[in-house]
Design a protein around this motif. Structure first.
Motif, mmCIF file in Angstrom:
data_model
loop_
_atom_site.group_PDB
_atom_site.id
_atom_site.type_symbol
_atom_site.label_atom_id
_atom_site.label_comp_id
_atom_site.label_asym_id
_atom_site.label_seq_id
_atom_site.Cartn_x
_atom_site.Cartn_y
_atom_site.Cartn_z
ATOM 1 N N ALA A 98 0.819 -1.217 0.000
ATOM 2 C CA ALA A 98 0.000 0.000 0.000
ATOM 3 C C ALA A 98 0.852 1.266 0.000
ATOM 4 O O ALA A 98 0.412 2.309 -0.485
ATOM 5 N N GLU A 99 2.064 1.168 0.510
ATOM 6 C CA GLU A 99 2.904 2.369 0.600
ATOM 7 C C GLU A 99 3.649 2.635 -0.707
ATOM 8 O O GLU A 99 3.703 3.761 -1.187
ATOM 9 N N THR A 100 4.212 1.582 -1.272
ATOM 10 C CA THR A 100 5.048 1.763 -2.472
ATOM 11 C C THR A 100 4.318 1.436 -3.768
ATOM 12 O O THR A 100 4.819 1.707 -4.852
ATOM 13 N N GLU A 101 3.157 0.829 -3.657
ATOM 14 C CA GLU A 101 2.376 0.380 -4.830
ATOM 15 C C GLU A 101 3.112 -0.693 -5.645
ATOM 16 O O GLU A 101 2.784 -0.939 -6.797
ATOM 17 N N SER A 102 4.122 -1.304 -5.053
ATOM 18 C CA SER A 102 4.817 -2.376 -5.773
ATOM 19 C C SER A 102 4.050 -3.693 -5.606
ATOM 20 O O SER A 102 3.456 -3.949 -4.549
ATOM 21 N N THR A 103 4.067 -4.497 -6.660
ATOM 22 C CA THR A 103 3.356 -5.770 -6.626
ATOM 23 C C THR A 103 4.191 -6.817 -5.892
ATOM 24 O O THR A 103 5.332 -7.083 -6.257
ATOM 25 N N LEU A 104 3.623 -7.394 -4.858
ATOM 26 C CA LEU A 104 4.334 -8.393 -4.055
ATOM 27 C C LEU A 104 4.000 -9.810 -4.504
ATOM 28 O O LEU A 104 4.761 -10.742 -4.256
ATOM 29 N N TYR A 105 2.869 -9.967 -5.110
ATOM 30 C CA TYR A 105 2.466 -11.287 -5.623
ATOM 31 C C TYR A 105 1.448 -11.068 -6.729
ATOM 32 O O TYR A 105 0.581 -10.196 -6.627
ATOM 33 N N ASP A 106 1.584 -11.847 -7.775
ATOM 34 C CA ASP A 106 0.660 -11.765 -8.904
ATOM 35 C C ASP A 106 0.334 -13.201 -9.305
ATOM 36 O O ASP A 106 1.218 -13.943 -9.735
ATOM 37 N N ASN A 107 -0.902 -13.584 -9.154
ATOM 38 C CA ASN A 107 -1.232 -15.001 -9.410
ATOM 39 C C ASN A 107 -1.149 -15.386 -10.887
ATOM 40 O O ASN A 107 -1.154 -16.564 -11.215
ATOM 41 N N SER A 108 -1.040 -14.398 -11.773
ATOM 42 C CA SER A 108 -0.886 -14.744 -13.194
ATOM 43 C C SER A 108 0.498 -15.355 -13.441
ATOM 44 O O SER A 108 0.727 -16.011 -14.450
ATOM 45 N N GLU A 109 1.436 -15.144 -12.506
ATOM 46 C CA GLU A 109 2.753 -15.788 -12.603
ATOM 47 C C GLU A 109 2.750 -17.125 -11.869
ATOM 48 O O GLU A 109 3.763 -17.808 -11.795
ATOM 49 N N ASP A 110 1.622 -17.456 -11.291
ATOM 50 C CA ASP A 110 1.497 -18.672 -10.471
ATOM 51 C C ASP A 110 0.316 -19.519 -10.966
ATOM 52 O O ASP A 110 -0.441 -20.078 -10.167
ATOM 53 N N GLY A 111 0.151 -19.549 -12.285
ATOM 54 C CA GLY A 111 -0.910 -20.375 -12.876
ATOM 55 C C GLY A 111 -2.313 -19.955 -12.473
ATOM 56 O O GLY A 111 -3.214 -20.788 -12.399
ATOM 57 N N PHE A 112 -2.507 -18.680 -12.204
ATOM 58 C CA PHE A 112 -3.804 -18.138 -11.781
ATOM 59 C C PHE A 112 -4.345 -18.890 -10.555
ATOM 60 O O PHE A 112 -5.538 -19.202 -10.467
ATOM 61 N N ALA A 113 -3.436 -19.170 -9.645
ATOM 62 C CA ALA A 113 -3.826 -19.851 -8.408
ATOM 63 C C ALA A 113 -4.851 -19.011 -7.651
ATOM 64 O O ALA A 113 -4.791 -17.790 -7.643
ATOM 65 N N SER A 114 -5.785 -19.686 -7.016
ATOM 66 C CA SER A 114 -6.833 -18.952 -6.295
ATOM 67 C C SER A 114 -6.503 -18.822 -4.809
ATOM 68 O O SER A 114 -7.335 -18.347 -4.027
ATOM 69 N N GLU A 115 -5.319 -19.237 -4.418
ATOM 70 C CA GLU A 115 -4.913 -19.055 -3.018
ATOM 71 C C GLU A 115 -3.419 -18.783 -2.945
ATOM 72 O O GLU A 115 -2.661 -19.220 -3.819
ATOM 73 N N PHE A 116 -3.035 -18.040 -1.942
ATOM 74 C CA PHE A 116 -1.616 -17.734 -1.746
ATOM 75 C C PHE A 116 -1.348 -17.707 -0.249
ATOM 76 O O PHE A 116 -2.042 -17.038 0.503
ATOM 77 N N GLU A 117 -0.337 -18.460 0.154
ATOM 78 C CA GLU A 117 0.063 -18.481 1.569
ATOM 79 C C GLU A 117 1.428 -17.844 1.706
ATOM 80 O O GLU A 117 2.314 -18.088 0.879
ATOM 81 N N PHE A 118 1.606 -17.067 2.736
ATOM 82 C CA PHE A 118 2.897 -16.416 2.926
ATOM 83 C C PHE A 118 3.149 -16.110 4.395
ATOM 84 O O PHE A 118 2.228 -16.050 5.209
ATOM 85 N N THR A 119 4.423 -15.941 4.689
ATOM 86 C CA THR A 119 4.867 -15.562 6.038
ATOM 87 C C THR A 119 5.229 -14.086 6.018
ATOM 88 O O THR A 119 5.847 -13.616 5.063
ATOM 89 N N VAL A 120 4.854 -13.382 7.057
ATOM 90 C CA VAL A 120 5.125 -11.944 7.109
ATOM 91 C C VAL A 120 6.318 -11.684 8.031
ATOM 92 O O VAL A 120 6.353 -12.167 9.162
ATOM 93 N N THR A 121 7.287 -10.957 7.503
ATOM 94 C CA THR A 121 8.461 -10.614 8.318
ATOM 95 C C THR A 121 8.479 -9.123 8.649
ATOM 96 O O THR A 121 9.307 -8.669 9.413
ATOM 97 N N GLN A 122 7.559 -8.380 8.064
ATOM 98 C CA GLN A 122 7.496 -6.941 8.334
ATOM 99 C C GLN A 122 6.035 -6.491 8.242
ATOM 100 O O GLN A 122 5.404 -6.659 7.198
ATOM 101 N N SER A 123 5.536 -5.946 9.339
ATOM 102 C CA SER A 123 4.131 -5.497 9.330
ATOM 103 C C SER A 123 3.946 -4.387 8.300
ATOM 104 O O SER A 123 4.816 -3.528 8.149
ATOM 105 N N ARG A 124 2.860 -4.432 7.618
ATOM 106 C CA ARG A 124 2.574 -3.410 6.620
ATOM 107 C C ARG A 124 1.110 -3.518 6.196
ATOM 108 O O ARG A 124 0.398 -4.433 6.601
ATOM 109 N N GLU A 125 0.718 -2.572 5.370
ATOM 110 C CA GLU A 125 -0.629 -2.581 4.794
ATOM 111 C C GLU A 125 -0.505 -3.046 3.343
ATOM 112 O O GLU A 125 0.373 -2.567 2.629
ATOM 113 N N ILE A 126 -1.349 -3.973 2.961
ATOM 114 C CA ILE A 126 -1.331 -4.379 1.551
ATOM 115 C C ILE A 126 -2.732 -4.228 0.954
ATOM 116 O O ILE A 126 -3.723 -4.196 1.679
#
Lengths: 173, 122
Positions: A98-126
């Motif tokens: 939300a701050e930098t507007e950079s894309t952190l994940y795009d499911n079109s690079e992941d076979g249009f997966a309908s779910e994404f799991e991730f670990t957070v190492t830095q609190s932020r707004e997305i």
């Protein structure tokens, strides 16, 4: 006689939820309300809990919309979406800082997966951004005057975004 | 460069289920596993008589990160394992895909399962 009655009751009990879940194209009763609760599958991992930021909305083909989700350090997240079949395949889900507007994940690079799991190492707004492919009169209209009608049966449907989280497990000894 | 499975025959034998040593039978395209069960010397193999895993592609996604590695042979590479089993690992899932098998008569085939997603429960 009782046996026949029991069979009929059983048949109704089995069939009625199928009809209840079928797409009706009736949006008069806020049909998308709670769609993520009714239609999206929660993780099989029992440690996940659904987050209040989960949302559902009515989309038309060609529409892009986003919600804001705070994510916290030390937690694992599972963000998934589900949708009415009328919206077709190839729905894009992006997670955007939300701050930098950079894309952190795009499911079109992941076979249009309908779910994404991730670990957070830095609190932020997305932002969780959903884009429905295709076009509709609504998405093509330049202003309201151009908008004549939108076909409910072929151009619009519900999308639910389910956000789940758990405490990041300690790895190793 | 990622290997392509396009020019290989497909293998549809009932017994071509992919396995990972460590006792985990993978018989569908999405599998959940305890991270500690994935071992440093784990080996991917196929339950098809005479066939050996020649190579496969590993890819994993995390928030703001993507790793894609081509693994030659059937032993998980150290780099691969480091990404997943490191105490600081932030990868919650990975894919094994573009798996190339070499049959006993020297043919290149692909297993019927094109891609396997393995999600860690921890």
């Amino acid at each position: 006689m009782n046996g026949k009655l029991l069979k009929v009751i059983l048949l109704i009990a089995i069939v009625s939820p199928i009809f209840a879940n079928a797409q009706t194209h009736d949006y008069s009763m806020r049909r998308c309300w709670g769609y993520h609760k009714d239609s999206c599958q929660v993780s099989k991992n029992i440690y996940y809990r659904v987050v209040d930021n989960s949302r559902s909305a009515l989309f038309v083909k060609g529409q892009t919309s986003r919600i804001s989700v705070p994510i916290y350090n030390g937690r694992d997240y599972r963000i998934s979406f589900c949708h009415d079949q009328v919206l077709g395949e190839g729905i894009i889900m992006r997670l955007i800082d939300a701050e930098t507007e950079s894309t952190l994940y795009d499911n079109s690079e992941d076979g249009f997966a309908s779910e994404f799991e991730f670990t957070v190492t830095q609190s932020r707004e997305i932002y969780v951004e959903i884009s429905v492919p295709g076009t509709s009169r609504y998405s093509e209209a330049q202003d309201d005057a151009d908008l004549i009608f939108v076909r409910k049966d072929t151009e619009m449907g519900c999308i639910g975004i389910l956000v789940e989280h758990m405490i990041t497990p300690v790895k190793g000894f | 460069m990622a290997l392509s499975a396009q020019n290989t025959e497909r293998c549809y034998d009932e017994s071509d289920t992919l396995l990972i040593v460590g006792g985990q039978l993978i018989d569908n395209d999405h599998f959940m596993i305890d991270r500690n069960l994935l071992l440093k010397n784990d080996t991917v193999f196929v339950n098809l008589a005479g066939a050996k895993v020649e190579s496969f592609v590993f890819s994993a996604f995390a928030l703001g990160q993507k790793v894609t590695l081509t693994n030659t042979g059937n032993v998980l590479s150290e780099e691969f394992v480091e990404h997943l089993l490191n105490k600081e690992s932030i990868f919650k899932f990975f894919y094994l895909k573009d798996i190339i098998l070499r049959t006993s008569d020297g043919r290149k085939v692909s297993p019927s399962t094109r891609s396997i997603k393995i999600t860690f429960t921890n």
